[in-house]
Design a protein around this motif. Structure first.
Motif, PDB file in Angstrom:
ATOM      1  N   LEU A   1       0.807  -1.218   0.000  1.00 54.38           N
ATOM      2  CA  LEU A   1       0.000   0.000   0.000  1.00 54.38           C
ATOM      3  C   LEU A   1       0.841   1.270   0.000  1.00 54.38           C
ATOM      4  O   LEU A   1       0.327   2.359  -0.288  1.00 54.38           O
ATOM      5  N   GLU A   2       2.119   1.150   0.290  1.00 53.32           N
ATOM      6  CA  GLU A   2       3.021   2.299   0.260  1.00 53.32           C
ATOM      7  C   GLU A   2       3.601   2.543  -1.129  1.00 53.32           C
ATOM      8  O   GLU A   2       4.218   3.582  -1.373  1.00 53.32           O
ATOM      9  N   LEU A   3       3.427   1.604  -2.040  1.00 51.93           N
ATOM     10  CA  LEU A   3       3.981   1.739  -3.385  1.00 51.93           C
ATOM     11  C   LEU A   3       3.106   2.662  -4.239  1.00 51.93           C
ATOM     12  O   LEU A   3       1.895   2.729  -4.043  1.00 51.93           O
ATOM     13  N   PRO A   4       3.704   3.358  -5.204  1.00 48.02           N
ATOM     14  CA  PRO A   4       2.970   4.386  -5.964  1.00 48.02           C
ATOM     15  C   PRO A   4       2.142   3.864  -7.134  1.00 48.02           C
ATOM     16  O   PRO A   4       2.173   4.418  -8.235  1.00 48.02           O
ATOM     17  N   PHE A   5       1.364   2.801  -6.930  1.00 45.37           N
ATOM     18  CA  PHE A   5       0.414   2.380  -7.949  1.00 45.37           C
ATOM     19  C   PHE A   5      -0.758   3.351  -7.954  1.00 45.37           C
ATOM     20  O   PHE A   5      -1.125   3.897  -6.917  1.00 45.37           O
ATOM     21  N   GLU A   6      -1.372   3.536  -9.108  1.00 42.40           N
ATOM     22  CA  GLU A   6      -2.555   4.388  -9.161  1.00 42.40           C
ATOM     23  C   GLU A   6      -3.769   3.683  -8.562  1.00 42.40           C
ATOM     24  O   GLU A   6      -4.655   4.324  -7.993  1.00 42.40           O
ATOM     25  N   ALA A   7      -3.820   2.358  -8.720  1.00 42.99           N
ATOM     26  CA  ALA A   7      -4.950   1.582  -8.206  1.00 42.99           C
ATOM     27  C   ALA A   7      -4.435   0.277  -7.611  1.00 42.99           C
ATOM     28  O   ALA A   7      -3.596  -0.396  -8.212  1.00 42.99           O
ATOM     29  N   ILE A   8      -4.927  -0.076  -6.422  1.00 43.18           N
ATOM     30  CA  ILE A   8      -4.553  -1.316  -5.750  1.00 43.18           C
ATOM     31  C   ILE A   8      -5.822  -2.014  -5.285  1.00 43.18           C
ATOM     32  O   ILE A   8      -6.682  -1.403  -4.644  1.00 43.18           O
ATOM     33  N   VAL A   9      -5.924  -3.311  -5.605  1.00 42.68           N
ATOM     34  CA  VAL A   9      -7.052  -4.121  -5.132  1.00 42.68           C
ATOM     35  C   VAL A   9      -6.477  -5.337  -4.410  1.00 42.68           C
ATOM     36  O   VAL A   9      -5.617  -6.041  -4.945  1.00 42.68           O
ATOM     37  N   ILE A  10      -6.951  -5.570  -3.196  1.00 43.30           N
ATOM     38  CA  ILE A  10      -6.496  -6.706  -2.397  1.00 43.30           C
ATOM     39  C   ILE A  10      -7.690  -7.595  -2.081  1.00 43.30           C
ATOM     40  O   ILE A  10      -8.688  -7.138  -1.532  1.00 43.30           O
ATOM     41  N   ALA A  11      -7.579  -8.864  -2.459  1.00 45.14           N
ATOM     42  CA  ALA A  11      -8.633  -9.842  -2.153  1.00 45.14           C
ATOM     43  C   ALA A  11      -8.204 -10.664  -0.947  1.00 45.14           C
ATOM     44  O   ALA A  11      -7.062 -11.124  -0.877  1.00 45.14           O
ATOM     45  N   ARG A  12      -9.127 -10.852  -0.003  1.00 47.12           N
ATOM     46  CA  ARG A  12      -8.829 -11.602   1.222  1.00 47.12           C
ATOM     47  C   ARG A  12      -9.744 -12.826   1.336  1.00 47.12           C
ATOM     48  O   ARG A  12     -10.692 -12.843   2.117  1.00 47.12           O
ATOM     49  N   PRO A  13      -9.467 -13.857   0.560  1.00 47.38           N
ATOM     50  CA  PRO A  13     -10.309 -15.059   0.630  1.00 47.38           C
ATOM     51  C   PRO A  13     -10.046 -15.874   1.885  1.00 47.38           C
ATOM     52  O   PRO A  13      -8.967 -15.818   2.474  1.00 47.38           O
ATOM     53  N   ALA A  14     -11.054 -16.658   2.268  1.00 48.56           N
ATOM     54  CA  ALA A  14     -10.889 -17.634   3.355  1.00 48.56           C
ATOM     55  C   ALA A  14     -10.284 -18.899   2.745  1.00 48.56           C
ATOM     56  O   ALA A  14      -9.544 -18.829   1.763  1.00 48.56           O
ATOM     57  N   THR A  15     -10.595 -20.070   3.311  1.00 44.68           N
ATOM     58  CA  THR A  15     -10.077 -21.324   2.766  1.00 44.68           C
ATOM     59  C   THR A  15     -10.459 -21.447   1.299  1.00 44.68           C
ATOM     60  O   THR A  15     -11.594 -21.199   0.912  1.00 44.68           O
ATOM     61  N   LEU A  16      -9.488 -21.825   0.479  1.00 47.71           N
ATOM     62  CA  LEU A  16      -9.715 -21.936  -0.949  1.00 47.71           C
ATOM     63  C   LEU A  16     -10.239 -23.326  -1.321  1.00 47.71           C
ATOM     64  O   LEU A  16      -9.751 -24.338  -0.819  1.00 47.71           O
ATOM     65  N   ILE A  17     -11.223 -23.353  -2.201  1.00 46.70           N
ATOM     66  CA  ILE A  17     -11.729 -24.610  -2.735  1.00 46.70           C
ATOM     67  C   ILE A  17     -11.068 -24.831  -4.088  1.00 46.70           C
ATOM     68  O   ILE A  17     -11.339 -24.121  -5.059  1.00 46.70           O
ATOM     69  N   ARG A  18     -10.181 -25.800  -4.163  1.00 49.57           N
ATOM     70  CA  ARG A  18      -9.487 -26.113  -5.403  1.00 49.57           C
ATOM     71  C   ARG A  18     -10.269 -27.156  -6.180  1.00 49.57           C
ATOM     72  O   ARG A  18     -11.170 -27.797  -5.663  1.00 49.57           O
ATOM     73  N   GLU A  19      -9.873 -27.347  -7.444  1.00 53.80           N
ATOM     74  CA  GLU A  19     -10.519 -28.377  -8.253  1.00 53.80           C
ATOM     75  C   GLU A  19     -10.226 -29.763  -7.689  1.00 53.80           C
ATOM     76  O   GLU A  19     -11.033 -30.672  -7.803  1.00 53.80           O
ATOM     77  N   GLU A  20      -9.049 -29.911  -7.082  1.00 52.13           N
ATOM     78  CA  GLU A  20      -8.685 -31.153  -6.411  1.00 52.13           C
ATOM     79  C   GLU A  20      -8.308 -30.797  -4.974  1.00 52.13           C
ATOM     80  O   GLU A  20      -7.132 -30.688  -4.626  1.00 52.13           O
ATOM     81  N   PRO A  21      -9.306 -30.568  -4.108  1.00 49.30           N
ATOM     82  CA  PRO A  21      -9.045 -30.063  -2.756  1.00 49.30           C
ATOM     83  C   PRO A  21      -8.263 -31.036  -1.888  1.00 49.30           C
ATOM     84  O   PRO A  21      -8.387 -32.251  -2.005  1.00 49.30           O
ATOM     85  N   LYS A  22      -7.434 -30.451  -1.007  1.00 49.59           N
ATOM     86  CA  LYS A  22      -6.706 -31.240  -0.031  1.00 49.59           C
ATOM     87  C   LYS A  22      -7.656 -31.666   1.080  1.00 49.59           C
ATOM     88  O   LYS A  22      -8.765 -31.147   1.203  1.00 49.59           O
ATOM     89  N   LEU A  23      -7.227 -32.633   1.910  1.00 48.55           N
ATOM     90  CA  LEU A  23      -8.091 -33.170   2.966  1.00 48.55           C
ATOM     91  C   LEU A  23      -8.605 -32.078   3.880  1.00 48.55           C
ATOM     92  O   LEU A  23      -9.798 -32.011   4.179  1.00 48.55           O
TER      93      LEU A  23
END
Length: 217
Positions: free
Chosen positions: A134-156
């Motif tokens: 957030l300190e870097l000089p980008f004009e636009a920053i988007v941050i996604a904060r997902p919970a546990t990810l559901i993959r196509e082949e999920p781990k146990l």
């Protein structure tokens, strides 16, 4: 538009690349990886780099938008230090160089609960990364904060988590922590970052679900 992708072979990263391939606004996609990967789309250019030697590839980090989805876990990395190198150092260095080279937009896959003051190593690391980005000089920053990810082949552990939340959320509670599909995280992040002209947006897990159309009226 020229897009750059870090972590293109990961659970979310490969879906980011797929979303960009399908997006008519994107003419070029440059992915930065440690080993060879093949894409059928002529849009994609693969750069095999040594992330420990940024001076060797910094000149390649030019374009309009950077997506960063690189990550590992402690077991795969072998230690906290090694995980920090991948999740924090490599991502920050790429972002720093991109901003320095004039890239305007940046999209980051972070984590639910990211907080630099967290007692948990992973969440603290993610929070610290967010802070320096957030300190870097980008004009636009988007941050996604997902919970546990559901993959196509999920781990146990992911299958267990999904099952538990599936039962709980029949009553529509804890939606902010419900597991989310990797493809949906990618779709939401790409759409939001491309649409963000200026400023900072933090997309929490519940909003990822809503934007992906999980909770229709």
């Amino acid at each position: 538009m020229k897009a750059l992708v870090l972590g293109a072979t990961g659970a979310v990263g490969r879906h980011i690349v797929e979303s960009l391939i399908d997006n008519h606004e994107i003419q070029e996609i440059h992915v930065f990886v440690r080993r060879q990967v093949t894409y059928t789309s002529p849009k994609v250019t693969v750069h095999i780099v040594n992330f420990d030697e940024p001076r060797e590839w910094a000149h390649l980090v030019t374009g309009d938008i950077l997506f960063s989805a690189m990550g590992t876990n402690r077991k795969q990395a072998g230690s906290k230090e090694a995980q920090w190198t991948v999740d924090y150092t490599y991502q920050y260095e790429m972002a720093r160089i991109a901003a320095q080279n004039g890239v305007k937009k940046y999209g980051l896959v972070s984590s639910l609960g990211a907080n630099p003051k967290s007692k948990f190593f992973y969440l603290s690391m993610k929070g610290q990364l967010e802070d320096v980005i957030l300190e870097l000089p980008f004009e636009a920053i988007v941050i996604a904060r997902p919970a546990t990810l559901i993959r196509e082949e999920p781990k146990l552990v992911e299958r267990i988590s999904c099952a538990v939340f599936g039962v709980i959320n029949k009553a529509r509670v804890l939606m902010s922590q419900e597991p989310v599909k990797t493809a949906d995280v990618a779709k939401v992040l790409v759409t939001a970052t491309m649409g963000q002209q200026y400023g900072i947006s933090i997309i929490e897990n519940e909003t990822i679900h809503e934007r992906a159309g999980y909770f229709k009226a």
